[in-house]
Design a protein around this motif. Structure first.
Motif, PDB file in Angstrom:
ATOM      1  N   ASP A  46      -7.697  -0.583 -14.999  1.00  0.00           N
ATOM      2  CA  ASP A  46      -9.044  -1.134 -15.047  1.00  0.00           C
ATOM      3  C   ASP A  46      -9.114  -2.247 -16.098  1.00  0.00           C
ATOM      4  OD1 ASP A  46     -11.712  -1.516 -14.562  1.00  0.00           O
ATOM      5  OD2 ASP A  46     -12.368   0.213 -15.730  1.00  0.00           O
ATOM      6  N   PHE A  47      -8.753  -3.457 -15.672  1.00  0.00           N
ATOM      7  CA  PHE A  47      -8.835  -4.608 -16.556  1.00  0.00           C
ATOM      8  C   PHE A  47     -10.107  -5.367 -16.201  1.00  0.00           C
ATOM      9  CE2 PHE A  47      -4.098  -4.166 -16.397  1.00  0.00           C
ATOM     10  CZ  PHE A  47      -3.933  -3.839 -17.733  1.00  0.00           C
ATOM     11  N   LYS A  48     -11.082  -5.302 -17.071  1.00  0.00           N
ATOM     12  CA  LYS A  48     -12.376  -5.923 -16.767  1.00  0.00           C
ATOM     13  C   LYS A  48     -12.303  -7.444 -16.714  1.00  0.00           C
ATOM     14  CE  LYS A  48     -15.085  -2.105 -18.507  1.00  0.00           C
ATOM     15  NZ  LYS A  48     -15.238  -1.400 -17.319  1.00  0.00           N
ATOM     16  N   ASN A  49     -11.409  -8.054 -17.488  1.00  0.00           N
ATOM     17  CA  ASN A  49     -11.356  -9.509 -17.548  1.00  0.00           C
ATOM     18  C   ASN A  49     -10.127 -10.099 -16.868  1.00  0.00           C
ATOM     19  OD1 ASN A  49     -13.768  -9.731 -19.031  1.00  0.00           O
ATOM     20  ND2 ASN A  49     -12.684  -9.111 -20.872  1.00  0.00           N
ATOM     21  N   THR A  50      -9.409  -9.308 -16.085  1.00  0.00           N
ATOM     22  CA  THR A  50      -8.231  -9.834 -15.404  1.00  0.00           C
ATOM     23  C   THR A  50      -8.665 -10.596 -14.156  1.00  0.00           C
ATOM     24  OG1 THR A  50      -6.815  -8.077 -16.206  1.00  0.00           O
ATOM     25  CG2 THR A  50      -6.073  -9.235 -14.244  1.00  0.00           C
ATOM     26  N   VAL A  51      -8.239 -11.841 -14.078  1.00  0.00           N
ATOM     27  CA  VAL A  51      -8.527 -12.683 -12.923  1.00  0.00           C
ATOM     28  C   VAL A  51      -7.196 -13.140 -12.349  1.00  0.00           C
ATOM     29  CG1 VAL A  51      -9.577 -14.832 -12.124  1.00  0.00           C
ATOM     30  CG2 VAL A  51     -10.712 -13.476 -13.896  1.00  0.00           C
ATOM     31  N   VAL A  52      -6.990 -12.889 -11.081  1.00  0.00           N
ATOM     32  CA  VAL A  52      -5.810 -13.398 -10.397  1.00  0.00           C
ATOM     33  C   VAL A  52      -6.305 -14.570  -9.555  1.00  0.00           C
ATOM     34  CG1 VAL A  52      -3.946 -12.894  -8.781  1.00  0.00           C
ATOM     35  CG2 VAL A  52      -4.739 -11.121 -10.366  1.00  0.00           C
ATOM     36  N   ASP A  53      -6.087 -15.780 -10.046  1.00  0.00           N
ATOM     37  CA  ASP A  53      -6.567 -16.995  -9.392  1.00  0.00           C
ATOM     38  C   ASP A  53      -5.569 -17.408  -8.323  1.00  0.00           C
ATOM     39  OD1 ASP A  53      -7.457 -19.468  -8.600  1.00  0.00           O
ATOM     40  OD2 ASP A  53      -7.844 -20.187 -10.633  1.00  0.00           O
ATOM     41  N   ILE A  69      -0.364  -4.575 -13.600  1.00  0.00           N
ATOM     42  CA  ILE A  69      -1.759  -4.259 -13.345  1.00  0.00           C
ATOM     43  C   ILE A  69      -1.898  -2.938 -12.585  1.00  0.00           C
ATOM     44  CG2 ILE A  69      -2.518  -6.662 -13.412  1.00  0.00           C
ATOM     45  CD1 ILE A  69      -2.638  -6.626 -10.351  1.00  0.00           C
ATOM     46  N   SER A  70      -0.748  -2.321 -12.254  1.00  0.00           N
ATOM     47  CA  SER A  70      -0.787  -1.036 -11.556  1.00  0.00           C
ATOM     48  C   SER A  70       0.394  -0.176 -11.987  1.00  0.00           C
ATOM     49  CB  SER A  70      -0.758  -1.253 -10.038  1.00  0.00           C
ATOM     50  OG  SER A  70       0.464  -1.816  -9.639  1.00  0.00           O
ATOM     51  N   ASN A  71       0.245   1.116 -11.758  1.00  0.00           N
ATOM     52  CA  ASN A  71       1.310   2.090 -12.048  1.00  0.00           C
ATOM     53  C   ASN A  71       1.563   2.932 -10.809  1.00  0.00           C
ATOM     54  OD1 ASN A  71       1.550   1.447 -14.806  1.00  0.00           O
ATOM     55  ND2 ASN A  71      -0.143   2.819 -15.315  1.00  0.00           N
ATOM     56  N   GLU A  72       2.833   3.238 -10.564  1.00  0.00           N
ATOM     57  CA  GLU A  72       3.150   4.157  -9.471  1.00  0.00           C
ATOM     58  C   GLU A  72       3.226   5.567 -10.026  1.00  0.00           C
ATOM     59  OE1 GLU A  72       5.918   3.286  -6.109  1.00  0.00           O
ATOM     60  OE2 GLU A  72       7.019   4.959  -6.973  1.00  0.00           O
ATOM     61  N   ILE A  73       2.591   6.480  -9.317  1.00  0.00           N
ATOM     62  CA  ILE A  73       2.691   7.890  -9.686  1.00  0.00           C
ATOM     63  C   ILE A  73       3.210   8.658  -8.478  1.00  0.00           C
ATOM     64  CG2 ILE A  73       0.853   7.770 -11.415  1.00  0.00           C
ATOM     65  CD1 ILE A  73      -0.929   9.271  -9.378  1.00  0.00           C
ATOM     66  N   ILE A  74       3.886   9.744  -8.755  1.00  0.00           N
ATOM     67  CA  ILE A  74       4.378  10.636  -7.704  1.00  0.00           C
ATOM     68  C   ILE A  74       3.820  12.017  -8.011  1.00  0.00           C
ATOM     69  CG2 ILE A  74       6.418  11.666  -6.626  1.00  0.00           C
ATOM     70  CD1 ILE A  74       7.969   9.136  -7.477  1.00  0.00           C
ATOM     71  N   LYS A  84     -11.983   8.912  -5.831  1.00  0.00           N
ATOM     72  CA  LYS A  84     -13.436   8.868  -6.034  1.00  0.00           C
ATOM     73  C   LYS A  84     -14.058   7.777  -5.167  1.00  0.00           C
ATOM     74  CE  LYS A  84     -12.972  10.470 -10.762  1.00  0.00           C
ATOM     75  NZ  LYS A  84     -13.033  10.086 -12.163  1.00  0.00           N
ATOM     76  N   PRO A  85     -15.369   7.871  -4.930  1.00  0.00           N
ATOM     77  CA  PRO A  85     -16.043   6.815  -4.171  1.00  0.00           C
ATOM     78  C   PRO A  85     -15.822   5.447  -4.816  1.00  0.00           C
ATOM     79  CG  PRO A  85     -17.473   8.715  -4.379  1.00  0.00           C
ATOM     80  CD  PRO A  85     -16.275   8.976  -5.254  1.00  0.00           C
ATOM     81  N   LYS A  86     -15.562   4.456  -3.984  1.00  0.00           N
ATOM     82  CA  LYS A  86     -15.333   3.051  -4.361  1.00  0.00           C
ATOM     83  C   LYS A  86     -13.987   2.839  -5.045  1.00  0.00           C
ATOM     84  CE  LYS A  86     -19.455   2.371  -2.812  1.00  0.00           C
ATOM     85  NZ  LYS A  86     -19.509   3.088  -1.573  1.00  0.00           N
ATOM     86  N   ASP A  87     -13.107   3.819  -5.058  1.00  0.00           N
ATOM     87  CA  ASP A  87     -11.765   3.651  -5.624  1.00  0.00           C
ATOM     88  C   ASP A  87     -10.814   3.121  -4.551  1.00  0.00           C
ATOM     89  OD1 ASP A  87     -12.312   4.375  -8.201  1.00  0.00           O
ATOM     90  OD2 ASP A  87     -11.270   6.293  -8.128  1.00  0.00           O
ATOM     91  N   PHE A  88      -9.850   2.333  -5.027  1.00  0.00           N
ATOM     92  CA  PHE A  88      -8.835   1.732  -4.173  1.00  0.00           C
ATOM     93  C   PHE A  88      -7.476   2.111  -4.725  1.00  0.00           C
ATOM     94  CE2 PHE A  88      -5.931  -1.934  -3.524  1.00  0.00           C
ATOM     95  CZ  PHE A  88      -5.879  -1.921  -2.144  1.00  0.00           C
TER      96      PHE A  88
END
Length: 193
Positions: A46-53, A69-74, A84-88
């Motif tokens: 959850d990076f609030k100010n991360t922009v991928v232009d 910007i992401s982690n893999e979990i097993i 949760k609702p609205k999660d991706f």
């Protein structure tokens, strides 16, 4: 024209469609083949100010995406992944799929899961001719309930269409076939365009 279950079974026998592990015959119904959720997930930080232009140079995008910007979990096969609702989240199929150069595959969510708000692909539901690998699922909870995702559940269905001929440039022969033979959850490789 979409292929019926009889034709899908024939193409599996002829190895024009390869599925590993091989499906149970009961998982091929009408015109679809059930596929299952793996125990691997890629969650986004959850990076609030991360922009991928996407208009900037490919090196700029690459550096942002590779900064983690992401982690893999097993998770264990007997555990659940809570969405949760609205999660991706990204996940993948248990099955490794390979299709002939004269077929196209279509990934569709299950109606029973969609009625709870679960989406399993955002826009990329086409499996190109000549493609091979585990399918990465773009899972979004558009509903109002917390959903418990269990490894091994029938998460989606595949259908297939025969092309008018063999593709001249199938996926496995493209110069920039970024996701060919993927066996892990690969984040966006848009910077390779």
């Amino acid at each position: 024209m979409r292929l019926c279950d009889r034709d899908i079974e024939k193409l599996i026998i002829k190895k024009k469609i390869i599925i590993d592990p091989a499906p149970n015959i009961e998982e091929i119904n009408g015109l679809t083949l059930d596929i299952h959720l793996s125990n691997k997930f890629r969650i986004f930080k959850d990076f609030k100010n991360t922009v991928v232009d996407l208009k900037k140079s490919s090196e700029n995008i690459k550096s942002k995406l590779q900064k983690g910007i992401s982690n893999e979990i097993i998770i264990n096969d007997n555990e659940s992944f809570i969405l949760k609702p609205k999660d991706f989240v990204l996940s993948m199929t248990v099955e490794r799929i390979s299709i002939s150069d004269n077929l196209v595959g279509w990934l569709d969510g299950r109606s029973s899961l969609a009625r709870l708000g679960l989406m399993i692909h955002m826009t990329s539901h086409r499996i190109d001719p000549g493609w091979s690998g585990n399918i990465v699922l773009e899972i979004f909870n558009a509903g109002k309930y917390i959903l418990s995702l269990n490894p091994g559940i029938a998460i989606a269905a595949l259908s297939f269409e025969r092309l008018s001929g063999y593709s001249k440039r199938p996926y496995h022969l493209k110069k920039n076939s970024k996701y060919f033979n993927q066996s892990n959850i690969i984040s966006s490789l848009i910077y390779k365009d």
